[in-house]
Motif scaffolding. Structure first.
Motif, PDB file in Angstrom:
ATOM      1  N   GLY A 124       0.785  -1.234   0.000  1.00  0.00           N
ATOM      2  CA  GLY A 124       0.000   0.000   0.000  1.00  0.00           C
ATOM      3  C   GLY A 124       0.809   1.271   0.000  1.00  0.00           C
ATOM      4  O   GLY A 124       0.289   2.346  -0.332  1.00  0.00           O
ATOM      5  N   ARG A 127       0.886   3.663  -3.077  1.00  0.00           N
ATOM      6  CA  ARG A 127      -0.165   4.631  -3.377  1.00  0.00           C
ATOM      7  C   ARG A 127       0.330   6.070  -3.229  1.00  0.00           C
ATOM      8  O   ARG A 127      -0.198   6.979  -3.869  1.00  0.00           O
ATOM      9  N   GLU A 130       1.358   7.965  -6.287  1.00  0.00           N
ATOM     10  CA  GLU A 130       0.296   8.369  -7.213  1.00  0.00           C
ATOM     11  C   GLU A 130      -0.445   9.583  -6.664  1.00  0.00           C
ATOM     12  O   GLU A 130      -1.449  10.014  -7.234  1.00  0.00           O
ATOM     13  N   HIS A 137       0.743  11.632   1.520  1.00  0.00           N
ATOM     14  CA  HIS A 137      -0.702  11.411   1.520  1.00  0.00           C
ATOM     15  C   HIS A 137      -1.240  11.731   2.899  1.00  0.00           C
ATOM     16  O   HIS A 137      -0.631  11.390   3.913  1.00  0.00           O
TER      17      HIS A 137
END
Length: 240
Positions: A124, A127, A130, A137
Motif C-alpha cells: 500500500g 499509493r 500516485e 498522503h
C-alpha cells in the motif's frame, strides 16, 4: 503565533492541546487543527495571514496551535519559518509502530481505508507515489509519518535546537504534569499546580477484530531501524 505543536498525528497532540487550552497564560486557536501551513490552496507567494490570525481572536497570552501534519507535510515547516523564524515548536512522538496501527484503525473505521493493515504497510505504500503532492498522503501515510528522525533533522535545518521541544505521548498519558511543566518552561510561561491525568479522545477507532500482528511489528521495526537510530542520535529518544 508564538508556538505550534507540529506533530505527530496519533501521538498525544489532542491531549496536549486540551491541557494547554486550560492555561490562562496561553491563547490557543479556536480549533485544534488550523491546517494553515499545509494548505495547498493558499497563494504562498502572498498568503492570507488574516485568515490565520482570525483563529486566535483577541485573547492575551502566548498564541499557539496544534496541527500535527506540519512536521510531515512538505514545505509546511519552511512556511512556518518564513512566517515566524522565532516560533517555538513542540513535537509529540509515539512508538512509530503503535502510531501507524492507530492511524490505520482510525482511517479504517472512517471508511477511508478499505485494505488490511498488513497490505497497507507493505504494498500500500506505493499509493503515495500516485498522490499529489508526489510521495505524500494525508490518510494513507501510516509508515511515512513515523520517520521521526528524518522529520527532526529537517526541522533542525530550519530552526535552532533551542526552538524545539520533543516529548513522548507515552509520558504525557502516564502523568501529564512533567510534560506540561516542560512545555511551560520551554515557552517561558508561569508554572501551575499539578493536575490529575485525564483521557482525551477524538473520533472513533473501530474495535478491530484482531491485535497488531507480530509479523507486522517486526516488519515495521526493520523499516524504521535506521531512522530510529537517527532519532536517538538527535534527541536521545528511542522506541521499541
Amino acid at each position: 503565533m508564538d508556538f505550534i505543536v507540529v506533530g505527530a498525528q496519533k501521538a498525544g497532540t489532542t491531549a496536549m492541546f486540551d491541557f494547554l487550552s486550560d492555561d490562562p497564560a496561553l491563547a490557543l486557536s479556536d480549533v485544534k487543527e488550523v491546517h494553515f501551513f499545509d494548505d495547498e490552496t493558499q497563494n504562498w507567494s502572498a498568503p492570507d495571514f488574516d485568515a490565520y490570525h482570525a483563529h486566535f481572536g483577541a485573547r492575551d497570552g502566548l498564541r499557539g496551535e496544534a496541527t500535527p501534519i506540519y512536521a510531515y507535510w512538505p514545505n509546511a515547516l519552511e512556511r512556518i519559518r518564513a512566517y515566524n523564524p522565532d516560533a517555538r515548536l513542540i513535537l509529540m512522538l509515539r512508538d512509530p509502530v503503535q502510531r501507524a496501527w492507530s492511524q490505520w484503525r482510525m482511517e479504517y473505521s472512517r471508511g477511508v481505508e478499505t485494505h488490511p493493515f498488513n497490505w497497507c504497510i507493505r504494498e500500500g505504500r506505493q499509493r503515495l507515489f500516485e498522490a499529489e503532492p508526489w510521495g505524500v498522503h494525508r490518510e494513507f501515510s501510516y509508515v511515512e509519518r513515523g520517520f521521526y528522525g528524518e522529520q527532526v533533522a529537517r526541522l533542525l535545518t530550519l530552526f535552532a535546537r533551542e526552538q524545539l521541544l520533543v516529548l513522548r505521548a507515552e509520558d504525557l498519558r502516564a502523568d501529564p504534569n512533567p510534560s506540561l511543566a516542560a512545555v511551560r518552561e520551554f515557552l517561558g510561561a508561569p508554572q501551575r499546580a499539578a493536575i490529575p491525568a485525564r483521557d482525551v479522545h477524538v473520533g472513533r477507532e473501530m474495535a478491530y477484530g484482531s491485535d497488531l500482528a507480530t509479523s507486522d511489528i517486526e516488519h515495521l521495526r526493520r523499516v524504521y531501524a535506521r531512522d530510529a537510530e537517527r532519532l536517538g542520535d538527535l534527541t536521545g529518544i528511542r522506541f521499541g
